[in-house]
Design a protein around this motif. Structure first.
Motif, mmCIF file in Angstrom:
data_model
loop_
_atom_site.group_PDB
_atom_site.id
_atom_site.type_symbol
_atom_site.label_atom_id
_atom_site.label_comp_id
_atom_site.label_asym_id
_atom_site.label_seq_id
_atom_site.Cartn_x
_atom_site.Cartn_y
_atom_site.Cartn_z
ATOM 1 N N TRP A 118 -3.524 -3.922 -8.617
ATOM 2 C CA TRP A 118 -4.317 -4.810 -9.464
ATOM 3 C C TRP A 118 -3.436 -5.750 -10.276
ATOM 4 O O TRP A 118 -3.792 -6.909 -10.497
ATOM 5 C CB TRP A 118 -5.204 -3.991 -10.391
ATOM 6 N N THR B 163 0.792 -1.231 0.000
ATOM 7 C CA THR B 163 0.000 0.000 0.000
ATOM 8 C C THR B 163 0.825 1.283 0.000
ATOM 9 O O THR B 163 0.254 2.374 -0.094
ATOM 10 C CB THR B 163 -0.939 0.027 1.219
ATOM 11 N N ARG C 233 -1.227 2.956 3.729
ATOM 12 C CA ARG C 233 -2.185 3.819 3.027
ATOM 13 C C ARG C 233 -2.130 5.239 3.576
ATOM 14 O O ARG C 233 -2.184 6.212 2.809
ATOM 15 C CB ARG C 233 -3.604 3.245 3.179
ATOM 16 N N TRP D 181 -8.708 -2.693 -2.741
ATOM 17 C CA TRP D 181 -9.852 -2.018 -2.121
ATOM 18 C C TRP D 181 -9.512 -0.553 -1.843
ATOM 19 O O TRP D 181 -10.294 0.355 -2.131
ATOM 20 C CB TRP D 181 -10.244 -2.716 -0.828
ATOM 21 N N MET D 182 -8.308 -0.294 -1.335
ATOM 22 C CA MET D 182 -7.899 1.069 -0.999
ATOM 23 C C MET D 182 -7.692 1.940 -2.239
ATOM 24 O O MET D 182 -7.982 3.142 -2.229
ATOM 25 C CB MET D 182 -6.598 1.044 -0.187
ATOM 26 N N VAL E 280 -5.523 -7.824 -1.822
ATOM 27 C CA VAL E 280 -6.956 -7.536 -1.665
ATOM 28 C C VAL E 280 -7.152 -6.203 -0.948
ATOM 29 O O VAL E 280 -8.003 -5.383 -1.340
ATOM 30 C CB VAL E 280 -7.649 -8.675 -0.896
ATOM 31 N N LEU E 281 -6.376 -5.973 0.098
ATOM 32 C CA LEU E 281 -6.471 -4.700 0.818
ATOM 33 C C LEU E 281 -6.091 -3.533 -0.092
ATOM 34 O O LEU E 281 -6.746 -2.481 -0.086
ATOM 35 C CB LEU E 281 -5.542 -4.729 2.040
ATOM 36 N N ARG F 285 -8.986 1.309 -5.393
ATOM 37 C CA ARG F 285 -9.886 0.780 -6.428
ATOM 38 C C ARG F 285 -10.246 1.815 -7.491
ATOM 39 O O ARG F 285 -10.659 1.450 -8.601
ATOM 40 C CB ARG F 285 -11.154 0.220 -5.789
ATOM 41 N N HIS F 286 -10.101 3.089 -7.177
ATOM 42 C CA HIS F 286 -10.444 4.134 -8.151
ATOM 43 C C HIS F 286 -9.216 4.709 -8.864
ATOM 44 O O HIS F 286 -9.347 5.651 -9.639
ATOM 45 C CB HIS F 286 -11.188 5.280 -7.454
#
Length: 252
Positions: free
Chosen positions: A182, A32, A224, A71-72, A67-68, A74-75
């Motif tokens: 990703w 992250t 993050r 999600w953090m 996965v974390l 994702r955009h």
């Protein structure tokens, strides 16, 4: 199976668990905030666990971190770039599997380390040109994509290649981290059934992963927070240094 898994986990000495906790923390941070930190995790896992067990144990934790991360971020991913990298990466994974079949682990690790350092040096040299060439063209994607697939399959070392590609693409910090997240989630997911089939992931090692998952989650959240406050002028050099260390580690 339950009793054997618990017995295996409880048989590890406290010093081993301490090192594994540090490695799990590095894994979360790598996913992250600072991709090159994964090298520390790889080295620590390999130092305290047998080779096959360390590879399988770390792959599960990497997927949790993936996965974390997706999600953090994702955009923030550059989806068009990811899609264009797929053919080269798949070809590289196949080449990496064949390569592993033909050479010893030690020879593969050292050769890949040397190749990565050459690629990193070439990328840094290109980036310093007054008008750097476009790496996102068909040739650039083919070279970097194939190299990434090859190195991640042969030595879990695809990070340096993709890091240099995304740095050369001049992504923002968030786009860099989202696209990387990703990319490696997809690659690691493809590797999962292969690793299970090769016996790298077993019920016993999953108990170790279960104990380390909270560490990965906490460190990923910390990463993050750090990434959101990191200037690109600091991020790029820091990631480059960690990437060079990642490649050099394979030669040791």
């Amino acid at each position: 199976m339950l009793s054997s898994g618990l017995a295996y986990a409880s048989s590890l000495p406290a010093s081993t668990w301490a090192i594994l906790v540090v490695a799990a923390a590095a894994t979360g941070i790598a996913k992250t905030a600072l991709p090159g930190a994964a090298t520390l995790a790889v080295a620590l896992f390999a130092a305290v666990l047998p080779a096959k067990e360390s590879t399988g144990t770390m792959l599960v934790l990497l997927l949790i971190g993936d996965v974390l991360a997706i999600w953090m971020y994702r955009h923030d991913a550059d989806w068009s770039e990811l899609r264009r990298l797929v053919p080269g990466v798949l070809a590289g994974v196949v080449l990496g599997a064949v390569f592993l079949h033909l050479v010893s682990d030690e020879a593969a690790r050292r050769l890949i380390g040397a190749l990565l350092l050459v690629l990193i040096a070439a990328t840094l040299a290109l980036m310093r040109l007054p008008e750097p060439p476009e790496v996102q063209g068909p040739l650039g994607r083919a070279i970097y994509g194939t190299a990434a697939g090859f190195t991640t399959m042969a030595a879990n070392a695809g990070g340096p290649v993709t890091t240099m590609y995304f740095l050369a693409s001049r992504f923002s910090v968030m786009t860099f981290l989202g696209t990387t997240a990703w990319f490696f989630f997809t690659v690691n997911l493809v590797k999962l059934p292969l690793s299970i089939g090769l016996g790298l992931i077993r019920a016993e090692t999953l108990w170790v992963d279960l104990a380390l998952v909270p560490v990965v989650i906490v460190s990923a959240l910390a990463g993050r927070w750090l990434a959101a406050r990191m200037d690109k002028r600091i991020f790029d050099p820091l990631v480059t240094i960690l990437t060079v260390a990642s490649a050099a580690h394979l030669l040791v």
